[in-house]
Design a protein around this motif. Structure first.
Motif, PDB file in Angstrom:
ATOM      1  N   LYS A   5       0.693  -1.265   0.103  1.00 13.59           N
ATOM      2  CA  LYS A   5       0.023   0.034  -0.014  1.00 13.59           C
ATOM      3  C   LYS A   5       0.831   1.403   0.241  1.00 13.59           C
ATOM      4  CE  LYS A   5      -3.949  -2.153   2.496  1.00 13.59           C
ATOM      5  NZ  LYS A   5      -5.041  -1.963   1.334  1.00 13.59           N
ATOM      6  N   GLY A   7       0.997   5.457   0.335  1.00 17.13           N
ATOM      7  CA  GLY A   7       0.129   6.661   0.706  1.00 17.13           C
ATOM      8  C   GLY A   7       0.868   7.731   0.777  1.00 17.13           C
ATOM      9  N   ASP A  45      -3.188   4.816  -2.048  1.00 19.51           N
ATOM     10  CA  ASP A  45      -3.822   3.813  -0.900  1.00 19.51           C
ATOM     11  C   ASP A  45      -4.126   4.596   0.403  1.00 19.51           C
ATOM     12  OD1 ASP A  45      -4.064   1.258  -2.582  1.00 19.51           O
ATOM     13  OD2 ASP A  45      -1.912   1.562  -2.344  1.00 19.51           O
ATOM     14  N   GLY A  46      -3.571   5.731   0.684  1.00 18.72           N
ATOM     15  CA  GLY A  46      -3.686   6.266   2.139  1.00 18.72           C
ATOM     16  C   GLY A  46      -3.125   7.600   2.081  1.00 18.72           C
ATOM     17  N   TYR A  48      -2.237  10.257   4.985  1.00 21.26           N
ATOM     18  CA  TYR A  48      -1.824  10.591   6.372  1.00 21.26           C
ATOM     19  C   TYR A  48      -1.325  11.763   6.600  1.00 21.26           C
ATOM     20  CZ  TYR A  48      -1.926   5.286   6.826  1.00 21.26           C
ATOM     21  OH  TYR A  48      -2.422   3.983   6.793  1.00 21.26           O
ATOM     22  N   GLU A  76      -7.475   5.018   2.657  1.00 24.05           N
ATOM     23  CA  GLU A  76      -7.238   4.817   4.083  1.00 24.05           C
ATOM     24  C   GLU A  76      -6.983   6.245   4.480  1.00 24.05           C
ATOM     25  OE1 GLU A  76      -5.765   0.442   4.701  1.00 24.05           O
ATOM     26  OE2 GLU A  76      -4.373   2.241   4.500  1.00 24.05           O
ATOM     27  N   ARG A 106     -12.321   3.588   7.675  1.00 30.59           N
ATOM     28  CA  ARG A 106     -11.180   3.698   6.842  1.00 30.59           C
ATOM     29  C   ARG A 106     -10.272   4.374   7.625  1.00 30.59           C
ATOM     30  NH1 ARG A 106     -12.027   7.307   2.390  1.00 30.59           N
ATOM     31  NH2 ARG A 106     -14.129   7.756   2.973  1.00 30.59           N
ATOM     32  N   GLN A 108      -7.175   5.003  10.045  1.00 25.61           N
ATOM     33  CA  GLN A 108      -5.923   4.252  10.415  1.00 25.61           C
ATOM     34  C   GLN A 108      -4.963   5.137  11.162  1.00 25.61           C
ATOM     35  OE1 GLN A 108      -5.128   1.020   9.471  1.00 25.61           O
ATOM     36  NE2 GLN A 108      -6.769   0.557   7.873  1.00 25.61           N
ATOM     37  N   SER A 246       4.312   0.197   8.494  1.00 22.96           N
ATOM     38  CA  SER A 246       4.598   1.106   7.510  1.00 22.96           C
ATOM     39  C   SER A 246       6.016   1.765   7.810  1.00 22.96           C
ATOM     40  CB  SER A 246       3.634   2.152   7.514  1.00 22.96           C
ATOM     41  OG  SER A 246       3.511   3.044   8.688  1.00 22.96           O
ATOM     42  N   THR A 310       3.437  -1.206   3.869  1.00 25.67           N
ATOM     43  CA  THR A 310       3.027   0.028   3.809  1.00 25.67           C
ATOM     44  C   THR A 310       3.875   1.158   3.625  1.00 25.67           C
ATOM     45  OG1 THR A 310       0.759  -0.491   4.710  1.00 25.67           O
ATOM     46  CG2 THR A 310       1.223   1.965   4.362  1.00 25.67           C
TER      47      THR A 310
END
Length: 342
Positions: A5, A7, A45-46, A48, A76, A106, A108, A246, A310
């Motif tokens: 994944k 992000g 995918d993410g 953050y 995410e 979703r 995280q 990650s 990740t």
């Protein structure tokens, strides 16, 4: 290297400087939402976000997470990380539950003891002090444990016999409760010992570009060892599910003259060693900036990226949403497939 994944991680810096495209806190927040929406459209995918208090950066995560959740469908949404020294665990559980429900499950959520701060003992201004004989790091871990306990969703509070509204039977829990959020909490570990602690506590692992220098080896080697220690502790703890791990990196594919002007001189083959406080020797991982073919060669040597499932790409948010989408797209299109991440 394995499918991953991928992000982005934004610190949400802002400054009124004319050179910045993010000149206010409002700019940082609104651009963070737009970047998440655009990244989702690209197939990332993410999304953050970092949390820093007393700084011209993103600070209050839950309004932002809820807004991103309402504007997106698949990506995410997370933090890396929330400093638990500043947090009221029960109020945080309410905020996190609400944001998770808005996003459809979703969230995280990365939490940790936090990093060196802008002010001395900043958490004390928020009303928190370590107990007698306890360090601020221990206080942060105790807050985290209380937060995890509340997220289990079990009743613990004695109801008022004459409530304003009818109560369900038994002890009451914090509401809203979002089922499954407890398994989507991550701990940002700065040492091997805290990674092992996170595994025992049943949290996923976030490892950034900074950790305690425990062996003198290259950063990526130490980080890979940290991840392996975490996975071993997870297995020994007997948790049923498979944990997630990650790592974050500054990675820039030099695709055009603009990229070369910004980052052509920023790629470094060397880690850096320094002290993050008076006694903690830390190692800072290198950044990567090169043409895609060369970038792939370099990244194949990074043992920690290989260990993680990740990858979070740190983005230069003050260069604006359009440029950061270009940065993310270059990695997804020209690097990830060659690495076997896609």
């Amino acid at each position: 290297m394995g499918v991953k994944k991928i992000g982005f991680l934004s610190f949400g810096h802002w400054t009124p400087s004319p050179q910045s495209r993010t000149r206010s806190a409002g700019d940082a927040l609104m651009q963070s939402i737009e970047l998440a929406v655009a990244a989702e459209a690209l197939g990332a995918d993410g999304a953050y976000f970092r949390v820093h208090h007393f700084a011209r950066q993103l600070a209050a995560p839950f309004p932002l997470l809820a807004a991103v959740g309402a504007r997106t469908k698949r990506i995410e949404i997370g933090t890396a990380v929330i400093d638990m020294r500043y947090e009221n665990p029960l109020y945080m559980a309410e905020d996190a539950g609400a944001a998770d429900l808005i996003s459809g499950g979703r969230l995280q959520l990365g939490i940790s003891r936090g990093s060196p701060e802008q002010v001395i003992d900043g958490w004390s201004y928020f009303g928190y002090r370590p107990a007698e004989g306890q360090s601020d790091a221990e206080m942060g871990r105790r807050h985290a444990e209380a937060f995890l306990e509340v997220l289990r969703g079990e009743g613990f509070a004695r109801p008022n016999p004459r409530p304003m509204f009818p109560n369900p039977p038994g002890l009451l829990r914090v509401e809203p409760h979002s089922e499954g959020l407890r398994e989507r909490i991550w701990w940002g570990a700065g040492s091997n010992a805290t990674a092992v602690w996170a595994a025992k506590a049943g949290m996923n692992l976030q490892s950034s570009t900074l950790k305690d220098d425990e062996t003198g080896e290259p950063f990526h080697v130490q980080q890979a060892a940290q991840i392996r220690a975490y996975r071993l502790a997870w297995k020994e703890a007997g948790h049923a599910r498979v944990p997630r791990v990650s790592v974050s990196r500054s990675i820039f594919a030099l695709m055009d003259d603009r990229d070369r002007a910004y980052f052509g001189q920023s790629g470094s083959d060397d880690d850096h060693v320094g002290f993050i406080d008076e006694k903690t020797r830390a190692i800072f991982g290198r950044s990567y900036a090169a043409e895609p073919e060369r970038l792939v060669e370099q990244l194949r040597q990074d043992e920690a990226i290989a260990e993680a499932d990740t990858l979070l790409l740190t983005v230069p948010n003050q260069l604006g949403v359009d440029y950061n989408i270009h940065v993310i797209e270059a990695i997804l299109t020209h690097v990830a497939p060659a690495m076997g991440w896609r």
